[in-house]
Design an enzyme around this catalytic site. Structure first.
Site, short mmCIF file in Angstrom:
data_model
loop_
_atom_site.label_atom_id
_atom_site.label_comp_id
_atom_site.label_asym_id
_atom_site.label_seq_id
_atom_site.Cartn_x
_atom_site.Cartn_y
_atom_site.Cartn_z
N GLU A 82 -6.09 18.51 1.76
CA GLU A 82 -6.77 18.51 0.85
C GLU A 82 -8.21 16.99 1.27
O GLU A 82 -8.07 15.79 0.46
CB GLU A 82 -5.66 17.07 0.59
CG GLU A 82 -4.60 17.90 0.11
CD GLU A 82 -3.76 18.38 -0.95
OE1 GLU A 82 -5.57 18.75 -2.12
OE2 GLU A 82 -3.45 18.73 -2.18
N HIS A 101 -2.30 9.47 1.18
CA HIS A 101 -1.21 10.69 0.46
C HIS A 101 -0.35 11.31 1.17
O HIS A 101 0.04 11.22 2.06
CB HIS A 101 -1.93 11.64 0.38
CG HIS A 101 -1.61 12.80 -0.66
ND1 HIS A 101 -0.92 12.75 -1.83
CD2 HIS A 101 -1.44 14.24 -0.17
CE1 HIS A 101 -0.66 14.11 -1.82
NE2 HIS A 101 -0.61 15.43 -1.13
N HIS A 103 4.01 12.93 0.06
CA HIS A 103 5.40 13.02 -0.80
C HIS A 103 5.93 12.23 -0.67
O HIS A 103 7.27 12.37 -0.79
CB HIS A 103 5.21 14.48 -0.31
CG HIS A 103 4.67 15.68 -0.95
ND1 HIS A 103 4.11 17.01 -0.30
CD2 HIS A 103 3.00 15.75 -1.16
CE1 HIS A 103 3.22 17.60 -0.34
NE2 HIS A 103 2.42 16.65 -0.78
N TYR A 122 5.75 -6.77 -12.12
CA TYR A 122 4.97 -7.80 -11.98
C TYR A 122 4.49 -6.94 -10.89
O TYR A 122 2.85 -6.89 -10.96
CB TYR A 122 4.70 -9.18 -11.61
CG TYR A 122 5.35 -9.72 -10.67
CD1 TYR A 122 6.76 -10.04 -10.16
CD2 TYR A 122 4.33 -10.06 -9.25
CE1 TYR A 122 6.96 -10.16 -8.37
CE2 TYR A 122 5.16 -10.67 -8.28
CZ TYR A 122 6.43 -10.91 -8.13
OH TYR A 122 6.59 -11.18 -7.03
N HIS A 164 3.57 16.50 -7.78
CA HIS A 164 3.05 17.13 -5.90
C HIS A 164 3.55 15.81 -5.42
O HIS A 164 4.05 15.55 -4.19
CB HIS A 164 1.92 17.01 -6.13
CG HIS A 164 0.82 17.64 -4.64
ND1 HIS A 164 -0.26 17.14 -4.58
CD2 HIS A 164 1.64 17.03 -4.04
CE1 HIS A 164 -0.67 17.73 -3.54
NE2 HIS A 164 0.10 17.41 -2.89
N TYR A 217 -4.47 -14.36 -3.59
CA TYR A 217 -3.59 -13.95 -2.89
C TYR A 217 -4.58 -12.68 -1.78
O TYR A 217 -4.34 -12.64 -0.58
CB TYR A 217 -2.19 -13.22 -2.60
CG TYR A 217 -1.28 -14.28 -3.42
CD1 TYR A 217 -0.93 -14.31 -4.65
CD2 TYR A 217 -0.32 -14.86 -2.57
CE1 TYR A 217 -0.64 -15.17 -5.15
CE2 TYR A 217 -0.26 -16.01 -3.06
CZ TYR A 217 0.49 -15.95 -4.05
OH TYR A 217 1.10 -16.61 -4.60
ZN LIG Z 1 0.02 16.69 -0.47
#
Ligand SMILES: [Zn+2]
Length: 227
Positions: A82, A101, A103, A122, A164, A217
């Site tokens: 990726e 990233h 899963h 919120y 994905h 914040y």
């Molecule tokens: Zn992936």
């Protein structure tokens, strides 16, 4: 006096160690399993990305792969499949220092329905707006997936990838990790709320007020002691 080169090496080592720690933390927190998921971090004119197919527990700092923005591999090893979306996000978003990233179970479950998450809570503002978008499906590692992710991330710090997983970004790795944790938590809450009925959504004005308040914040909004 520390030379410029050794200072750079020290920073490089620290970044690599931080990436290995973050990868393990994602597993401990249940946001990743096995060798899925990956991390990219900006480093000056290049970036570091986790290697392909290495489980978090086996990930050593020196295994992180350095790449440039043309996609050339500068360091030894094979980068995560990726690497394109890590490169493209870091190239297109100068304020972003790190990309995570995963899963993660709930985010991925909703991504399998290609659901856009509405303003049901919120804390959605942590992701930068009043929705978390989901991309259509595109095969992993493709330029198409990277292009879709970049679109879904416009004015946002997170998105779902159809069928994905999810992407979270931040000013640095700590921030991106905190966004990923919050997004998974929101996805779990949205899933649970959907079991009971249709969640009442916050209005655009209500979410705008939260986004304004979060500006004050700063990063605290994504910390565990957040409001
Ligand atoms: Zn992936």
């Amino acid at each position: 006096m520390v030379s410029e080169r050794s200072a750079t090496n020290a920073q490089d080592q620290k970044l690599r160690s931080t990436m290995a720690e973050a990868a393990r933390r994602l597993v401990v927190l249940g946001l990743n399993r096995g060798a899925t998921g990956n991390i990219g971090v900006r480093q000056g004119d290049s970036f570091l990305v986790t290697p392909s197919g290495v489980a978090a527990e086996d990930l050593l700092p020196h295994a992180m792969v350095e790449m440039d923005y043309s996609g050339a591999i500068l360091g030894p090893g094979k980068p995560s499949s990726e690497w394109r979306f890590h490169r493209d996000i870091l190239a297109a978003r100068p304020e972003v220092g790190a990309v995570v990233h995963t899963h993660a179970c709930y985010a991925t479950s909703l991504a399998c329905l290609q659901l856009e998450i509405p303003a049901f809570h919120y804390m959605m503002a942590v992701a930068g707006g009043d929705t978390i978008r989901c991309t259509p499906y595109a095969i992993f590692g493709s330029q198409e997936l990277s292009d879709l992710a970049l679109q879904a991330l416009v004015d946002r710090k997170a998105c779902l990838l159809g069928n994905h997983g999810m992407i979270a970004v931040g000013v640095d790795l700590g921030d991106a990790l905190a966004v990923a944790i919050e997004v998974e938590s929101l996805c779990e809450q949205y899933w649970a709320a959907l079991q009971l009925g249709q969640p009442k959504l916050l209005s655009g004005a209500q979410m705008q007020a939260v986004l304004e308040k979060f500006k004050g914040y700063g990063r605290a909004a994504t910390r565990t002691d957040s409001p």
